[in-house]
Design a protein around this motif. Structure first.
Motif, PDB file in Angstrom:
ATOM      1  N   UNK A 112       1.066  -1.312  -0.019  1.00  0.00           N
ATOM      2  CA  UNK A 112      -0.012  -0.019   0.044  1.00  0.00           C
ATOM      3  C   UNK A 112       0.880   1.190  -0.004  1.00  0.00           C
ATOM      4  N   UNK A 113       0.675   2.097  -1.059  1.00  0.00           N
ATOM      5  CA  UNK A 113       1.575   3.238  -1.135  1.00  0.00           C
ATOM      6  C   UNK A 113       1.548   4.247   0.028  1.00  0.00           C
ATOM      7  N   UNK A 114       0.207   4.508   0.572  1.00  0.00           N
ATOM      8  CA  UNK A 114       0.237   5.542   1.683  1.00  0.00           C
ATOM      9  C   UNK A 114       0.883   5.004   2.869  1.00  0.00           C
ATOM     10  N   UNK A 115       0.568   3.928   3.323  1.00  0.00           N
ATOM     11  CA  UNK A 115       1.013   3.328   4.425  1.00  0.00           C
ATOM     12  C   UNK A 115       2.525   2.469   4.626  1.00  0.00           C
ATOM     13  N   UNK A 116       2.866   2.157   3.255  1.00  0.00           N
ATOM     14  CA  UNK A 116       4.162   1.140   3.090  1.00  0.00           C
ATOM     15  C   UNK A 116       4.198  -0.063   3.536  1.00  0.00           C
ATOM     16  N   UNK A 117       2.765  -0.511   3.866  1.00  0.00           N
ATOM     17  CA  UNK A 117       2.544  -1.779   4.331  1.00  0.00           C
ATOM     18  C   UNK A 117       2.215  -2.751   3.163  1.00  0.00           C
ATOM     19  N   UNK A 118       2.977  -4.026   3.488  1.00  0.00           N
ATOM     20  CA  UNK A 118       2.781  -5.120   2.613  1.00  0.00           C
ATOM     21  C   UNK A 118       1.383  -5.718   2.821  1.00  0.00           C
ATOM     22  N   UNK A 119       0.541  -5.799   1.975  1.00  0.00           N
ATOM     23  CA  UNK A 119      -0.909  -6.101   2.498  1.00  0.00           C
ATOM     24  C   UNK A 119      -1.090  -7.503   1.799  1.00  0.00           C
ATOM     25  N   UNK A 120      -0.446  -8.181   0.892  1.00  0.00           N
ATOM     26  CA  UNK A 120      -0.406  -9.507   0.341  1.00  0.00           C
ATOM     27  C   UNK A 120       0.697  -9.814  -0.382  1.00  0.00           C
ATOM     28  N   UNK A 121       0.918 -11.188  -0.267  1.00  0.00           N
ATOM     29  CA  UNK A 121       2.426 -11.812  -0.624  1.00  0.00           C
ATOM     30  C   UNK A 121       3.119 -12.300   0.232  1.00  0.00           C
ATOM     31  N   UNK A 122       4.415 -12.659   0.095  1.00  0.00           N
ATOM     32  CA  UNK A 122       5.304 -13.304   0.895  1.00  0.00           C
ATOM     33  C   UNK A 122       5.772 -12.224   2.175  1.00  0.00           C
ATOM     34  N   UNK A 123       5.876 -11.002   1.794  1.00  0.00           N
ATOM     35  CA  UNK A 123       6.333  -9.904   2.825  1.00  0.00           C
ATOM     36  C   UNK A 123       5.004  -9.438   3.460  1.00  0.00           C
ATOM     37  N   UNK A 124       3.908 -10.154   3.609  1.00  0.00           N
ATOM     38  CA  UNK A 124       2.744  -9.723   4.364  1.00  0.00           C
ATOM     39  C   UNK A 124       3.132  -9.113   5.559  1.00  0.00           C
ATOM     40  N   UNK A 125       2.594  -7.943   6.219  1.00  0.00           N
ATOM     41  CA  UNK A 125       2.963  -7.490   7.274  1.00  0.00           C
ATOM     42  C   UNK A 125       3.985  -6.691   7.438  1.00  0.00           C
ATOM     43  N   UNK A 126       5.055  -6.749   6.562  1.00  0.00           N
ATOM     44  CA  UNK A 126       6.242  -5.918   6.554  1.00  0.00           C
ATOM     45  C   UNK A 126       5.799  -4.471   6.368  1.00  0.00           C
ATOM     46  N   UNK A 127       6.710  -3.313   6.795  1.00  0.00           N
ATOM     47  CA  UNK A 127       6.387  -2.052   6.621  1.00  0.00           C
ATOM     48  C   UNK A 127       7.553  -1.321   5.905  1.00  0.00           C
ATOM     49  N   UNK A 128       7.657  -0.849   4.793  1.00  0.00           N
ATOM     50  CA  UNK A 128       8.849  -0.146   4.312  1.00  0.00           C
ATOM     51  C   UNK A 128       9.161   1.228   5.119  1.00  0.00           C
ATOM     52  N   UNK A 129      10.318   1.423   5.463  1.00  0.00           N
ATOM     53  CA  UNK A 129      10.704   2.535   6.221  1.00  0.00           C
ATOM     54  C   UNK A 129      10.638   3.762   5.302  1.00  0.00           C
ATOM     55  N   UNK A 130       9.859   4.802   5.498  1.00  0.00           N
ATOM     56  CA  UNK A 130       9.699   5.929   5.065  1.00  0.00           C
ATOM     57  C   UNK A 130      10.950   6.911   5.271  1.00  0.00           C
ATOM     58  N   UNK A 131      11.170   7.657   4.077  1.00  0.00           N
ATOM     59  CA  UNK A 131      12.168   8.772   4.094  1.00  0.00           C
ATOM     60  C   UNK A 131      11.343  10.091   3.746  1.00  0.00           C
ATOM     61  N   UNK A 132      11.920  11.094   4.700  1.00  0.00           N
ATOM     62  CA  UNK A 132      11.362  12.517   4.778  1.00  0.00           C
ATOM     63  C   UNK A 132      11.192  12.889   3.140  1.00  0.00           C
ATOM     64  N   UNK A 133      10.155  13.235   2.497  1.00  0.00           N
ATOM     65  CA  UNK A 133       9.971  14.074   1.335  1.00  0.00           C
ATOM     66  C   UNK A 133       9.255  15.094   1.536  1.00  0.00           C
ATOM     67  N   UNK A 134       9.540  16.183   0.558  1.00  0.00           N
ATOM     68  CA  UNK A 134       8.840  17.486   0.272  1.00  0.00           C
ATOM     69  C   UNK A 134       7.838  17.597  -0.717  1.00  0.00           C
ATOM     70  N   UNK A 135       6.703  18.028  -0.917  1.00  0.00           N
ATOM     71  CA  UNK A 135       5.874  18.431  -1.951  1.00  0.00           C
ATOM     72  C   UNK A 135       5.931  20.051  -1.911  1.00  0.00           C
TER      73      UNK A 135
END
Length: 330
Positions: free
Chosen positions: A176-199
């Motif tokens: 899931x892009x907004x949360x960075x959570x793996x929602x299906x597949x082998x990595x289910x439940x893992x969460x990507x580490x965010x890096x600060x970004x500016x808009x």
């Protein structure tokens, strides 16, 4: 497995046309739309997932948005130009994603990201993904590591709660892009580490970071990025292209907010509130005194009494509320 080659431009253009056509439908009509309207089923035929696959979301809530995986092609070999060269194709008020990370300043025009949504980049060997969901107005950057291994992210071709669902090309898990959570597949439940970004706007970023480099329009794809945002009409509308489970219609759903996760508290600061306060607000939130400021380069941060700094994600209100329904809004 079926996969569109990365350098094909016409499939991407056709997919974008289908995507934009879907946005013409009303939100009420979207509530009853089938999960997949295409002959090819990405989830089943490409990823090998079905209703029995373990997941953190309902299978029928993963809507297919285009004919095949990678129909919107990520940029995997980004090229950059300096600020002087960028002036040839950038407008002062143009919306960008930008980062000041590991001593490097880089900017990605959203006008280009509308066509690609993901840039697989790296900073001094640190793999980072720049991700943009035009349907949610959400720009999020992540470390490209899954279980300690570097991965590339791509556009899966499906959406959940109207938000981009990414996949990684190593495990083929869905993220899931907004949360960075793996929602299906082998990595289910893992969460990507965010890096600060500016808009922010190009003019503000360039003035604050004159040594910045900018994603070139020479992306390696045969595409005309034009001068205008292709999703402008969608952003002005109060309709969604795909269903979202939770809705709060007290403000325009596409209102821009800056979302913060502060301890156990979710906070949404409306861009309009910052504008009215000349870029600086002070509020007590859940017993904590916070100062929310927009820096000269457009970065929006919050600082508490202890001096802790929190970074924000820019996103449309409907999307932030959908994923953070208990949020406080100011």
């Amino acid at each position: 497995m079926m996969m569109i080659p990365q350098r094909f431009s016409r499939p991407a253009a056709c997919a974008a046309t289908i995507f934009l056509a879907a946005m013409a439908c009303s939100s009420s009509a979207q509530e009853d739309r089938p999960r997949n309207r295409f002959d090819h089923d990405i989830l089943v035929e490409t990823f090998g997932f079905d209703e029995t696959t373990p997941a953190s979301v309902e299978f029928e809530h993963l809507y297919q948005g285009c004919p095949a995986r990678d129909c919107i092609p990520s940029i995997d070999e980004p090229r950059y130009v300096d600020a002087e060269k960028a002036a040839e194709f950038m407008a002062e008020d143009e919306l960008i994603m930008a980062m000041d990370y590991r001593g490097h300043q880089r900017a990605w025009p959203v006008r280009i990201l509308d066509f690609h949504e993901i840039v697989n980049d790296s900073f001094d060997g640190e793999p980072v993904a720049i991700t943009w969901c035009p349907l949610c107005g959400s720009g999020v950057a992540f470390e490209r590591r899954v279980n300690g291994k570097t991965v590339e992210l791509g556009v899966s071709g499906v959406l959940h709660d109207s938000d981009l669902v990414m996949y990684d090309r190593a495990t083929e898990s869905l993220w899931q892009q907004i949360t960075g959570e793996a929602i299906m597949g082998p990595a289910l439940g893992s969460v990507l580490t965010q890096v600060p970004v500016t808009m922010t706007t190009w003019g503000k970023w360039r003035d604050a970071h004159p040594d910045t480099v900018v994603l070139s329009i020479e992306t390696g794809f045969d595409m005309d990025y034009g001068t205008d945002r292709r999703y402008a009409e969608y952003e002005a509308s109060d309709q969604l292209a795909f269903p979202a489970a939770r809705r709060d219609l007290s403000v325009h759903p596409k209102s821009v907010v800056f979302g913060f996760n502060i301890g156990e508290v979710d906070l949404a600061v409306m861009e309009s509130s910052l504008d009215e306060a000349d870029g600086s607000l002070e509020r007590e939130v859940n017993g904590e005194n916070l100062t929310i400021k927009r820096r000269p380069d457009g970065t929006v941060i919050a600082t508490d009494d202890a001096g802790n700094t929190y970074h924000s994600n820019r996103v449309f209100w409907f999307a932030w509320f959908n994923f953070h329904p208990g949020t406080i809004r100011i």
